[in-house]
Design an enzyme around this catalytic site. Sequence first.
Site, PDB file in Angstrom:
ATOM      1  N   GLY A  29       1.090  -1.304   0.195  1.00  0.00           N
ATOM      2  CA  GLY A  29       0.257   0.272  -0.120  1.00  0.00           C
ATOM      3  C   GLY A  29       0.872   1.293  -0.115  1.00  0.00           C
ATOM      4  O   GLY A  29       1.756   0.982  -0.065  1.00  0.00           O
ATOM      5  N   LYS A  30       0.375   2.327  -0.539  1.00  0.00           N
ATOM      6  CA  LYS A  30       1.317   3.367  -0.085  1.00  0.00           C
ATOM      7  C   LYS A  30       0.115   4.459   0.406  1.00  0.00           C
ATOM      8  O   LYS A  30      -1.131   4.930  -0.322  1.00  0.00           O
ATOM      9  CB  LYS A  30       1.708   4.144  -1.203  1.00  0.00           C
ATOM     10  CG  LYS A  30       3.324   4.544  -1.365  1.00  0.00           C
ATOM     11  CD  LYS A  30       4.462   3.966  -0.621  1.00  0.00           C
ATOM     12  CE  LYS A  30       5.223   4.935  -0.601  1.00  0.00           C
ATOM     13  NZ  LYS A  30       6.545   4.358  -0.454  1.00  0.00           N
TER      14      LYS A  30
END
Length: 415
Positions: free
Chosen positions: A101-102
């Site tokens: 994720g980011k």
Amino acid sequence: MSVFTNAMQQLDRATTFARLDPFTLERMHRPERIIDVEFPVVMDDGTVKFFHGYRVQWNDARGPFKGGIRFHSQVEMDEVKALAFWMTIKCAVVNIPYGGGKGGVTVDPKKLSKSELERLTRAFTRAIADVIGSDKDVPAPDVNTNPEIMDWLADEYAHALGHQDLAVVTGKSLAHGGSEGRGTATGQGAFYVFEAYRSALNLGASLRIAVQGFGNAGQSIADLLQRAGHKIVALSDSNGAIFSKEGIDIQAAKKYKAKKGVLAGFPGSESKTQEELLTCDCDVLVPSALENQLTASIAPNVKAKLILEIANGPTTPEADIEFFKRRITVVPDVLANAGGVATSYFEWVQNKKQEHWSEPEVFEKLERLMAEASKAVRQTAGKYQVTERQAAFILAIERVAEAERARNQIEVSAN
Ligand code: NAD
């Protein structure tokens, strides 16, 4: 080419070898969830400003989504998506039980006071509190975010939850559940990868090394390489490069940079341009600054035999092809700089088990993990006769695909 297009091309190139089932192939091209929030922050003068934040949750087949949060004026969705995809690959390459994720907020944090920055962090945390959690999605620091900001995030999340869940975020300060060794973990991990390749390629015990970028990661790798008996012949920062055939004393260079703010003028060194650093006479090149540094025009003149990518995305696809033709080994970012996320994982485990490990304990585990990942990438490169980058992608995608198959029997077999 946009950074996201580049990421998807890397995926497509790897999947021509990895032969994925259609379901997993589709899955790997799409994020599982995109969170796009507008949230208000009270500024010091009493006015209210709205900010735009993102969290992209790419894939969690192997474990909770994992990836940093950046505060930058140019944060935009395409970039966050590419970074979330790469985190999925990176976590799988080093075989830690996370997906990718980011996140980010479009803001120039240098224009905020410290209390505005704290209120912004807390407001963003409230806006994404429903979708993060230590078994769901675990943020970490990235560009312009640091342990203090991660402490605020953990504290605000505890308020939203009604109790502590320290493992919701990694990269916290030591006093607030952070891990020993996290500060230098990226350089340390890169050093273990370097050692694995040095020995596999029979490169010798005393090498000439050029390091581009002298920040957190560049300083720690340069220091470790020098301590191991290698000669750092060139260094650079955003102002330019310095060069010395006899070798640059890294401790002295760190003090000089801390005092003067730049490397230029370091006693006993010659000034060079960034391009001269990248093409200088050396055995190993360590890009540790920015993306897109090794381009089609620079690649033919690179003299190093080994390139250790600590920066994210320093080599363009055209330069990659040139290096492959010239038999220059490129150790890709998704392996070389994964020591940071690996140590984040160790922090998460310590928080979950309410333990505190010493720095030697952390580095011993890190060494084992990075050595195993390097070996797995090398073996995959040998098996498919591909570059180390393609091998890292194939290895990671095979691991994600295996997890997808295990959790999605119906959908996968329906295709
Ligand atoms: P940093 O901000 O501490 O340091 C960056 C360094 O690069 C500085 O010395 C800066 O002067 C220099 N620089 C900037 N522009 C330059 C240019 N045009 N030419 C040469 N040098 C230039 O950043 P960092 O944390 O050391 O990260 C460096 C790279 O490593 C980034 O690509 C980052 O994404 C990657 N990385 C870092 C970590 C980490 O834990 N620090 C983890 C994974 C990846």
